[in-house]
Design an enzyme around this catalytic site. Structure first.
Site, PDB file in Angstrom:
ATOM      1  N   LYS A  72       0.683 -20.289 -10.850  1.00 11.76           N
ATOM      2  CA  LYS A  72       1.996 -20.877 -11.085  1.00 11.76           C
ATOM      3  C   LYS A  72       2.926 -19.794 -11.600  1.00 11.76           C
ATOM      4  CE  LYS A  72       0.417 -25.564 -11.945  1.00 11.76           C
ATOM      5  NZ  LYS A  72       0.247 -26.639 -12.933  1.00 11.76           N
ATOM      6  N   GLU A  73       4.154 -19.825 -11.070  1.00  8.64           N
ATOM      7  CA  GLU A  73       5.170 -18.911 -11.569  1.00  8.64           C
ATOM      8  C   GLU A  73       6.382 -19.719 -12.005  1.00  8.64           C
ATOM      9  OE1 GLU A  73       6.041 -16.125  -8.392  1.00  8.64           O
ATOM     10  OE2 GLU A  73       7.691 -17.358  -7.698  1.00  8.64           O
ATOM     11  N   LYS A  85      17.429 -12.421 -10.769  1.00  6.76           N
ATOM     12  CA  LYS A  85      16.476 -13.525 -10.937  1.00  6.76           C
ATOM     13  C   LYS A  85      15.131 -12.919 -11.312  1.00  6.76           C
ATOM     14  CE  LYS A  85      14.564 -17.366  -8.199  1.00  6.76           C
ATOM     15  NZ  LYS A  85      14.676 -17.994  -6.868  1.00  6.76           N
TER      16      LYS A  85
END
Length: 162
Positions: A72-73, A85
């Site tokens: 998961k990021e 970003k």
């Protein structure tokens, strides 16, 4: 042990057009489609594309790993004014190999009204006892992202010109 890997590419599209891709969830879709089968799946876990958004990715295993890697990021920084970003792995993936930080940074820099530079960077930190894991970090993911997104941006530019 802290390290970083850099990769830059120039694209003949306005910076605003490139940021419309890099600053949104559209980036995940383009990367998944363009880098399949290396990127097997990208799922939105929570969020709307802003800071705090979490994605779950399933990717081909890095050298020395068995089976696909699932992690998961989280989007930790989105600066629409500076066109920056940042995402960080928050669960699984390289964290399971002794990394305490794995961050990808995207920056879109205007060169002139019709072109920009896209600066991609991986920042990582790995525990001393797992220092050999640092060899897993290469510029290949950045090169892949840059190649796929550059093709997509130029395709969109040409489609809009017709």
């Amino acid at each position: 042990m802290f390290g970083q890997v850099l990769y830059d590419v120039e694209v003949d599209v306005p910076a605003g057009d490139a940021w419309e891709l890099y600053g949104t969830l559209q980036l995940a879709k383009v990367v998944q489609e363009g880098l399949s089968p290396m990127v097997e799946k990208v799922e939105l876990v929570e969020g709307d594309g802003g800071v705090g958004t979490v994605l779950e990715l399933t990717v081909a295993p890095p050298p020395g790993a068995q089976g696909p890697m699932i992690y998961k990021e989280k989007f930790t920084k989105i600066d629409n004014e500076k066109r920056i970003k940042e995402t960080e792995v928050v669960e699984g993936g390289l964290l399971d190999f002794g990394f305490t930080l794995y961050r990808i940074c995207f920056e879109v820099v205007e060169k002139d009204k019709d072109s920009c530079a896209i600066k991609l960077k991986i920042e990582y930190d790995v525990k001393e006892e797992a220092a050999s894991s640092a060899s897993m970090i290469t510029s290949k993911p950045l090169e892949g992202i840059a190649s796929v997104t550059t093709s997509y941006l130029l395709k969109m530019k040409n489609a809009n010109a017709n």
